[in-house]
Design a protein around this motif. Structure first.
Motif, PDB file in Angstrom:
ATOM      1  N   THR A   1       1.032  -1.185  -0.125  1.00  0.00           N
ATOM      2  CA  THR A   1       0.158   0.029  -0.152  1.00  0.00           C
ATOM      3  C   THR A   1       0.990   1.204  -0.179  1.00  0.00           C
ATOM      4  O   THR A   1       0.908   2.228  -0.686  1.00  0.00           O
ATOM      5  N   SER A   2       2.184   1.191   0.583  1.00  0.00           N
ATOM      6  CA  SER A   2       2.778   2.695   1.169  1.00  0.00           C
ATOM      7  C   SER A   2       3.484   2.760  -0.475  1.00  0.00           C
ATOM      8  O   SER A   2       3.822   3.827  -0.085  1.00  0.00           O
ATOM      9  N   ARG A   3       3.723   1.441  -0.861  1.00  0.00           N
ATOM     10  CA  ARG A   3       4.980   1.667  -1.704  1.00  0.00           C
ATOM     11  C   ARG A   3       4.392   2.294  -2.899  1.00  0.00           C
ATOM     12  O   ARG A   3       4.922   2.626  -3.566  1.00  0.00           O
ATOM     13  N   ASN A   4       3.149   1.557  -3.135  1.00  0.00           N
ATOM     14  CA  ASN A   4       2.115   2.305  -4.305  1.00  0.00           C
ATOM     15  C   ASN A   4       2.338   3.968  -3.964  1.00  0.00           C
ATOM     16  O   ASN A   4       0.709   4.626  -3.803  1.00  0.00           O
ATOM     17  N   LYS A   5       2.636   4.516  -4.495  1.00  0.00           N
ATOM     18  CA  LYS A   5       2.945   6.174  -4.568  1.00  0.00           C
ATOM     19  C   LYS A   5       1.466   6.757  -5.088  1.00  0.00           C
ATOM     20  O   LYS A   5       0.801   8.103  -3.751  1.00  0.00           O
ATOM     21  N   ALA A   6       1.275   6.777  -5.964  1.00  0.00           N
ATOM     22  CA  ALA A   6      -0.123   7.332  -6.279  1.00  0.00           C
ATOM     23  C   ALA A   6      -1.503   6.613  -6.150  1.00  0.00           C
ATOM     24  O   ALA A   6      -2.622   7.520  -5.561  1.00  0.00           O
ATOM     25  N   GLY A   7      -1.402   5.075  -5.087  1.00  0.00           N
ATOM     26  CA  GLY A   7      -2.541   5.132  -4.351  1.00  0.00           C
ATOM     27  C   GLY A   7      -2.995   5.487  -2.809  1.00  0.00           C
ATOM     28  O   GLY A   7      -3.786   5.840  -2.763  1.00  0.00           O
ATOM     29  N   VAL A   8      -1.255   5.749  -2.663  1.00  0.00           N
ATOM     30  CA  VAL A   8      -1.207   5.836  -1.719  1.00  0.00           C
ATOM     31  C   VAL A   8      -2.155   8.201  -1.539  1.00  0.00           C
ATOM     32  O   VAL A   8      -3.196   8.073  -1.023  1.00  0.00           O
ATOM     33  N   LEU A   9      -1.760   8.921  -2.985  1.00  0.00           N
ATOM     34  CA  LEU A   9      -1.777   9.706  -2.709  1.00  0.00           C
ATOM     35  C   LEU A   9      -3.745  10.132  -3.517  1.00  0.00           C
ATOM     36  O   LEU A   9      -4.100  11.107  -2.732  1.00  0.00           O
ATOM     37  N   ALA A  10      -3.788   9.456  -4.038  1.00  0.00           N
ATOM     38  CA  ALA A  10      -5.875   9.387  -4.325  1.00  0.00           C
ATOM     39  C   ALA A  10      -6.443   8.266  -3.130  1.00  0.00           C
ATOM     40  O   ALA A  10      -7.524   9.087  -2.781  1.00  0.00           O
ATOM     41  N   ALA A  11      -6.094   7.131  -2.153  1.00  0.00           N
ATOM     42  CA  ALA A  11      -6.682   6.964  -1.319  1.00  0.00           C
ATOM     43  C   ALA A  11      -6.570   8.823   0.318  1.00  0.00           C
ATOM     44  O   ALA A  11      -8.058   8.225   0.237  1.00  0.00           O
ATOM     45  N   LEU A  12      -5.946   9.041  -0.103  1.00  0.00           N
ATOM     46  CA  LEU A  12      -5.378  10.065   1.396  1.00  0.00           C
ATOM     47  C   LEU A  12      -6.348  11.441   0.175  1.00  0.00           C
ATOM     48  O   LEU A  12      -7.207  12.165   0.807  1.00  0.00           O
TER      49      LEU A  12
END
Length: 299
Positions: free
Chosen positions: A91-102
């Motif tokens: 989860t944390s490694r996927n920068k785009a996924g993190v920003l989208a979730a936030l």
């Protein structure tokens, strides 16, 4: 005494070993990479394969190994719960996924667009159109500032993309995506630490003046920046805690950028380096030990 497996023997291992031992948690290093790992015994038998002594007797693991293929083998050998498991690391490694979730959770982040290679130049040109130059270009999954660059115009951006295209051309490259992100000039760079849902301290990362004069701007400690303990204001602490809650990660480094009164979450790290205890709140190790104990108990 509870026994904790740690797959790194670098700074964090040395710093946490003593304080956690004082709290009834013994740490041992389990090498997960740059070695040979037995996968199976190679003969018919009932039950699990013969145990490897080096993997025996652990109650919990700290953070899932950084190399996920080897991690699966080590995980099977240890057969313990992790403070941060494979899902947390991914989860944390996927920068785009993190920003989208936030962003979906209403947490402020830099303006960012994900580009999934291969695409032609027209797609890149359209993707960067809403931004003002310079822009930041970064691989979606890299760490420690590797591959991160700035582009001052469309030509320089396409030049960076050409380089990424060469790298992504190799079939073994897993993540072929990269980010185009707004550049926040003169931003102060903080790494806040969250343990079990609570803010427990932070450092500010700063380059030496001579490096800044040379035009460097990436505040990664592994690239020469110094980390100094700071006392963040309430709004920054709350932002770090909200980030960990939104991602569902119990032990998390949250990278914050502050400039012109604006405070945003730039990235997260589920394998954060632990700094000197003096840079954190007095209850840092008590909270960390409590989280490890609950993990071992399956809570």
């Amino acid at each position: 005494m509870l026994r904790l497996a740690m797959t790194t023997d670098a700074e964090t291992f040395e710093r946490v070993r003593g304080p956690l031992a004082d709290r009834g948690i013994a740490i041992d290093h389990v090498q997960a990479k740059e070695r040979a790992l037995r996968v199976s015994g190679g003969r018919e038998r009932e039950g699990p394969s013969d145990a490897d002594d080096e993997f025996d007797g652990f109650d919990a693991g700290f953070v899932y190994p950084s190399r996920l293929m080897e991690g699966v083998v080590v995980d099977a050998r240890l057969s313990v719960p992790w403070v941060n498991d494979r899902e947390a690391v991914l989860t944390s490694r996927n920068k785009a996924g993190v920003l989208a979730a936030l962003d979906a959770a209403g947490i402020p982040t830099p303006r960012t667009t994900l580009v999934s290679n291969p695409v032609d130049e027209a797609v890149v040109t359209e993707a960067v159109a809403p931004f003002s130059y310079p822009v930041v270009v970064k691989p979606n999954s890299a760490t420690r500032g590797v591959g991160v660059a700035t582009a001052t115009d469309l030509d320089s951006l396409l030049g960076v993309v050409d380089y990424l295209n060469l790298v992504h051309d190799y079939r073994a490259t897993g993540d072929k995506s990269y980010l185009i992100q707004e550049f926040l000039p003169d931003a102060r760079d903080y790494r806040a630490m969250v343990v079990d849902g609570a803010y427990v301290g932070a450092v500010e990362r700063e380059l030496p003046p001579d490096a800044v004069e040379e035009g460097r701007w990436k505040h990664n400690v592994h690239r020469g920046a110094a980390a100094t303990g700071v006392d963040l204001p309430d709004r920054a602490r709350e932002l770090a805690e909200r980030t960990a809650e939104a991602l569902g990660i119990d032990y998390l480094g949250v990278d914050l950028l502050e400039t012109d009164g604006r405070l945003v979450v730039n990235e997260t790290n589920a394998r954060p380096t632990v700094d000197a205890a003096t840079k954190y709140k007095p209850d840092f190790y008590d909270r960390l030990a409590g989280l490890i104990e609950r993990t071992a108990a399956g809570e």
